[in-house]
Design an enzyme around this catalytic site. Sequence first.
Site, short mmCIF file in Angstrom:
data_model
loop_
_atom_site.label_atom_id
_atom_site.label_comp_id
_atom_site.label_asym_id
_atom_site.label_seq_id
_atom_site.Cartn_x
_atom_site.Cartn_y
_atom_site.Cartn_z
N ASP A 1 -21.31 14.73 -42.94
CA ASP A 1 -20.37 14.28 -41.86
C ASP A 1 -18.97 15.47 -41.71
O ASP A 1 -18.50 15.65 -40.71
CB ASP A 1 -19.72 13.02 -42.07
CG ASP A 1 -20.64 12.01 -41.49
OD1 ASP A 1 -21.65 12.35 -40.69
OD2 ASP A 1 -20.73 10.93 -42.28
N HIS B 1 -23.69 16.74 -38.13
CA HIS B 1 -23.60 16.46 -36.69
C HIS B 1 -22.94 17.94 -36.01
O HIS B 1 -22.13 18.32 -36.50
CB HIS B 1 -22.54 15.37 -36.68
CG HIS B 1 -22.85 14.11 -37.05
ND1 HIS B 1 -23.96 13.42 -36.66
CD2 HIS B 1 -22.55 13.27 -37.87
CE1 HIS B 1 -24.10 12.21 -37.07
NE2 HIS B 1 -23.32 12.17 -38.02
N HIS C 1 -21.61 4.38 -34.01
CA HIS C 1 -21.05 3.33 -34.79
C HIS C 1 -21.08 1.88 -34.04
O HIS C 1 -20.03 1.29 -33.60
CB HIS C 1 -19.85 3.52 -35.48
CG HIS C 1 -19.79 4.47 -36.69
ND1 HIS C 1 -18.52 5.10 -37.13
CD2 HIS C 1 -20.64 4.71 -37.54
CE1 HIS C 1 -19.01 5.52 -38.21
NE2 HIS C 1 -20.20 5.65 -38.50
N HIS D 1 -16.85 10.72 -45.66
CA HIS D 1 -15.99 9.77 -45.18
C HIS D 1 -16.49 8.41 -45.65
O HIS D 1 -15.58 7.39 -45.61
CB HIS D 1 -15.80 9.53 -43.70
CG HIS D 1 -17.09 8.88 -43.03
ND1 HIS D 1 -17.01 7.85 -42.25
CD2 HIS D 1 -18.31 9.40 -43.01
CE1 HIS D 1 -18.40 7.78 -41.97
NE2 HIS D 1 -19.08 8.58 -42.44
N ASP E 1 -27.63 7.06 -39.71
CA ASP E 1 -27.83 8.34 -39.01
C ASP E 1 -28.21 9.76 -39.66
O ASP E 1 -28.92 10.59 -39.05
CB ASP E 1 -26.66 8.47 -38.20
CG ASP E 1 -25.21 8.86 -39.17
OD1 ASP E 1 -25.18 8.13 -40.15
OD2 ASP E 1 -24.67 9.60 -38.83
N TYR F 1 -13.26 14.00 -34.08
CA TYR F 1 -13.93 13.46 -35.04
C TYR F 1 -12.94 13.21 -36.21
O TYR F 1 -13.17 12.06 -36.86
CB TYR F 1 -14.98 14.45 -35.33
CG TYR F 1 -16.11 13.90 -36.27
CD1 TYR F 1 -17.26 13.42 -35.91
CD2 TYR F 1 -16.01 14.09 -37.54
CE1 TYR F 1 -18.47 12.89 -36.73
CE2 TYR F 1 -16.98 13.93 -38.43
CZ TYR F 1 -18.14 13.21 -37.92
OH TYR F 1 -19.38 12.80 -38.87
N GLU G 1 -25.51 6.72 -45.05
CA GLU G 1 -25.30 6.12 -43.49
C GLU G 1 -26.61 6.41 -42.78
O GLU G 1 -27.16 7.33 -42.84
CB GLU G 1 -24.16 6.60 -42.80
CG GLU G 1 -23.75 5.37 -41.95
CD GLU G 1 -22.23 5.67 -41.36
OE1 GLU G 1 -21.48 6.55 -41.72
OE2 GLU G 1 -21.72 5.01 -40.56
N HIS H 1 -25.54 11.86 -47.75
CA HIS H 1 -25.00 10.45 -47.33
C HIS H 1 -25.77 9.44 -46.90
O HIS H 1 -26.84 9.69 -46.14
CB HIS H 1 -23.87 10.97 -46.25
CG HIS H 1 -23.03 9.99 -45.47
ND1 HIS H 1 -22.71 8.78 -46.17
CD2 HIS H 1 -22.79 9.86 -44.02
CE1 HIS H 1 -21.90 7.88 -45.41
NE2 HIS H 1 -21.94 8.71 -43.74
FE1 FEO Z 1 -21.00 8.80 -41.77
FE2 FEO Z 1 -22.75 10.90 -39.63
O1 FEO Z 1 -22.54 9.23 -40.83
#
Ligand code: FEO
Length: 396
Positions: free
Chosen positions: A164, A225, A23, A145, A83, A192, A81, A79
């Site tokens: 996530d 992750h 981030h 999230h 990544d 996390y 995002e 998701h």
């Molecule tokens: Fe919310 Fe691993 O991105």
Amino acid sequence: MSFEIKNNIKWVGKTDWELRHFHGEEYSTHRGSTYNSYLVRDKKTVLIDTVWEPYAEEFVRNLKKEIDLNEIDYIIANHAETDHSGALPELMKEIPNTPIYCTQNGMKSLKGHYHQDWNFVPVKTGDKLNIGEKDFVFIEARMLHWPDSMFSYLTKDNILFSNDAFGQHYCSESMYNDLVDQAELFQESIKYYANILTPFSKLVENKIDEVLKLNLPVDMICTSHGVIWRDNPIQIINKYMQWCKNYKENQITIIYDTMYNSTRKMAEAIGKGIKEADKEVTIKLFNIARSDKNDVVTEIFKSKAIFVGSSTINKGILSPVAGILEEIRGLAFKNKKGIAFGSYGWGGECIKLINEGLEKAGFEIVDEGLKINWNPDQQAIEECMELGKKIAIRTK
Ligand code: FEO
């Protein structure tokens, strides 16, 4: 690297050993991270999520070694995002018409990131995708999230692809929870949660309740992750159920910054006073200017009370202290106590400002705080110890 997880399900993601911040600079990743993508084969073939954009070409190149890309029937984007979606543009150049299953918000977000009118299939909780012998069941996980997040559950194999949620920024050669160092794993898991999920704790509780009520057997949780939870996966769900309920341990954390060591001496004396009054409580001290912000947030998450100290400068407080107060305001911790302290030469505004910061962050101010003029003498050190003792007894 790829490996088979179960019944024609392969991990096809990317291990990122060198990542140290995520981030932007917002989240420290001392142990790297992984971007987990999964290839699920039945009568139909499904790719779940991709990897971060810098690894897009590598991802697609490796994926071609696993499968003719034209054999991918569906993509699930749990998701948006980057990544997890970062390799979609590279992949979609090759298979531009492949349907992408995501939430309505996921579609908005993917369009916002990539400005492509791909073949989106918006889904909501309870929607199913049959792939032959098995089905995917989609579960929206709004604010776990991000507003677009969702889980995908694979029947018969009983796997929850949680994106996530339940993940960790943790790179390891052993991608399973039972094969890694347990202390490292749970440290990265709680970090996390503390830094990313704390503000959404009520939603975490509700979502876990909702998923449990579905009575879906869960043999494995494949996050996006870190490790795959295959050994007693319910253990991380149980941890989340503890963490989402105003979690605290028997710990008091003292956070400060100091100009000429006066505030540091106060911090140490407060810690000594706490310990004299309560031998059981864990005490941790951090000079916030020299500490990793995310590690300190994790310790605040575990604390029942925090002391925050700063010298007074320009009628204000030192910027690292202002920074951590702003950080905890955003995280909206609940049911924690806060106490201000600090040294000063002339103005002494530090206490008022720290108390205001703690109040804005939702901490209960349980003492007016203590400011000491100049370098603390023996009497001042004893005052600090007395404050530590008083708070230790009050929070015992
Ligand atoms: Fe919310 Fe691993 O991105």
